[in-house]
Design an enzyme around this catalytic site. Structure first.
Site, short mmCIF file in Angstrom:
data_model
loop_
_atom_site.label_atom_id
_atom_site.label_comp_id
_atom_site.label_asym_id
_atom_site.label_seq_id
_atom_site.Cartn_x
_atom_site.Cartn_y
_atom_site.Cartn_z
N ASP A 1 0.81 -1.22 0.00
CA ASP A 1 0.00 0.00 0.00
C ASP A 1 0.85 1.27 0.00
O ASP A 1 0.68 2.16 0.85
CB ASP A 1 -0.94 0.02 1.22
CG ASP A 1 -1.71 -1.27 1.39
OD1 ASP A 1 -2.13 -1.83 0.37
OD2 ASP A 1 -1.89 -1.71 2.54
N GLU B 1 -11.32 1.11 -3.29
CA GLU B 1 -10.69 1.52 -2.02
C GLU B 1 -9.43 2.32 -2.34
O GLU B 1 -9.17 2.69 -3.48
CB GLU B 1 -10.35 0.27 -1.19
CG GLU B 1 -9.46 -0.71 -1.92
CD GLU B 1 -9.23 -2.01 -1.16
OE1 GLU B 1 -9.39 -2.02 0.07
OE2 GLU B 1 -8.86 -3.01 -1.80
#
Length: 529
Positions: free
Chosen positions: A15, A187
């Site tokens: 991420d 997301e």
């Protein structure tokens, strides 16, 4: 033409959120249940990176005691404005089933090295938050929103709300600005502004082999946002031959020279499926098209194992020493604990100078108080060893060398006590939560003196070794063990971290028997897969 080899951050670095401040580049990555929270790496050329620090070092900033596996810090966002660094992060307490107990916070600092502030609580409506600094000075918080209700898609879209620094809270209306594409599972939002357009980069498709990153844009911050007609920007979907799989969840940066790059997560599978190193950070050069969209430099969607380097002077850093003799007053940046910070009450570098002393506490299955210190496995070919002084008195005393994914999957070569044999070595292997003692019976060893423990990993195979002070050579112990169970991909439910290697100590009697580790050596072999 100089190429940058991927991944730029090997091993579990998921991420990525990238940021440029002047001539310096920073990447913040998720740490999940591992402490300290969030890892920040620094570069000046996008090619060479060094660990720069972890912002969340205090229990007052992050307390994950009791957090479930693969909970904790998800998808941080690092940003900068007017002399201040901002870090937004989520602490996920529970994520299985219908609900997501995910709490979002903000910390700030005058520099990446800190000091970082105490956290400001923002909301709990979803995860993957980020912060956008608009040209007019206003600040906007975005995150995905979670809808637990039956019949609704749980990934309910990306929401926007203003952040008031003066009030220390989110203010004004909450507005859904984007609901994603048919890839779904939208997301990981990041907002950017260029040439009068607001660009929204999101992750889609889940974190596994259908993962992707998609770009949308609007001339108004609140939307409506239109999706790039050639979406996704990057994905490994439907191409199992690619070196980098699971490509998605990205972040954008512009160089001083006007070049643009995308960092994104990805995994390198063994046996076509098992990413034992976890999800890593890779880099792709991207270019703006005439109609104002981004594309990879070759115009395709698939991530490359190497990308064109920017027109920046090469800047290298000294490599991290392979051996840690534990002579410093604090642990090096490579070391991590589980869920709570290292505390002198259970991990001491001063009680026996030159040694790391670990007081035995709870089991490797505990989500509360483990005495475990570990580092990321960053290569498919590595060796690691330690020297331990430990004299267990009961079978409830254990200490040794651990290869660890989470409480459900690990391998543990440890010293313990047997009622008939005295001091022995045993290999504990836990696969999907199933406990197994590999050596039946355990191996009787010298009853006094130091012991040396060693492991070698070659792709998906682990061989363990030992020797005592009287032995000249290493002796194999136990069979070759398959490591693929220590991956996201081996579990019945999705999970998100990677393999760690380190030292641990347990005392199930509660007497806190200490184990002393003289050094730890981690070396990578230069081999190509």
């Amino acid at each position: 033409m100089t190429l940058i080899q991927n991944p730029i951050l090997p091993g579990f670095h998921a991420d990525p959120s990238i940021l440029r401040v002047g001539d310096d580049y920073y990447i913040a990555t998720s740490t999940f249940e591992w402490f300290p929270g969030v890892r920040i790496h620094h570069s000046k050329d996008l090619r060479h990176w060094r660990f720069a620090g972890s912002p969340l070092t205090r229990r007052s900033q992050l307390d994950m005691k009791g957090n479930m596996n693969s909970g904790g810090v998800w998808a941080p966002c690092l940003s900068y404005d007017n002399g201040t660094f901002y870090l937004i992060y989520t602490d996920v307490k529970q994520w299985h089933g219908a609900y997501k107990d995910a709490h979002n916070y903000l910390v700030t600092a005058p520099s990446v090295e800190g000091p970082w502030s105490e956290p400001v609580y923002l909301n709990s409506s979803g995860f993957d938050p980020s912060l956008f600094h608009d040209d007019d000075g206003r600040k906007w918080f975005v995150n995905m929103i979670w809808d637990y209700r039956s019949g609704n898609h749980p990934f309910a879209g990306i929401i926007l709300q203003e952040l008031s620094l003066e009030e220390g809270k989110l203010t004004g209306p909450v507005k859904t600005i984007y609901t994603g594409t048919d890839i779904k599972l939208t997301e990981g939002p990041h907002l950017y502004k260029k040439d009068g357009w607001y660009y929204l980069l999101t992750a889609e498709g889940g974190t596994e082999y259908d993962h992707a990153a998609t770009l949308a844009r609007s001339q108004k911050l609140e939307g409506p946002y239109e999706t790039d007609p050639n979406y996704p920007l990057v994905s490994s979907r439907a191409n199992p031959e690619l070196t980098i799989q699971k490509a998605g969840h990205g972040s954008l940066v512009e160089t001083q020279n006007g070049e643009w790059y995308l960092v994104h997560l990805g995994g390198r599978p063994l046996k076509g499926k098992y990413c034992t190193l976890g999800r890593e950070t890779s880099l792709q050069k991207v270019e703006w098209t005439e109609d104002g969209w981004l594309q990879l430099e070759d115009g395709g969607h698939f991530p490359h194992a190497a990308t064109t380097a920017p027109a920046l002077a090469e800047h290298t850093f000294d490599p991290e020493p392979a051996k840690d003799d534990f002579d410093d007053s604090s642990l090096r940046g490579c070391w991590n604990s589980l869920r709570i910070p290292v505390d002198p009450s259970w991990a001491s570098l001063s009680e026996r100078p030159g040694y790391l002393r670990l007081y035995g506490r709870e089991s490797l299955s505990s989500v509360h108080q483990q005495s475990l210190i570990a580092r990321r496995q960053t290569s498919f070919y590595c060796t690691f060893e330690t020297k331990i002084d430990y004299d267990p008195e009961y079978y409830q005393h254990k200490a040794g060398l651990v290869v660890y994914y989470d409480t459900e999957d690990h391998v543990y070569l440890h010293v313990t006590h047997h009622e008939l044999k005295g001091r022995v070595l045993q290999i504990l292997r836990t696969v999907s939560g199933n406990y197994e003692e590999v050596l039946l019976p355990p191996l009787r060893i010298s009853q006094t003196g130091s012991l040396y423990l060693r492991g070698e990993i070659h792709e998906d195979e682990l061989q363990l070794y030992y020797r005592d002070e009287e032995m000249n050579d290493w002796s194999k112990i136990g069979p070759v063990l398959d490591t693929t169970h220590m991956s996201d991909d081996s579990a019945p439910d999705v999970r998100f971290t990677g393999t760690f290697i380190g030292m641990a100590s347990q005392d199930y009697s509660g007497s806190r028997k200490p184990a002393d580790f003289d050094y730890f050596l981690y070396e990578e072999e230069k081999k190509e897969r």
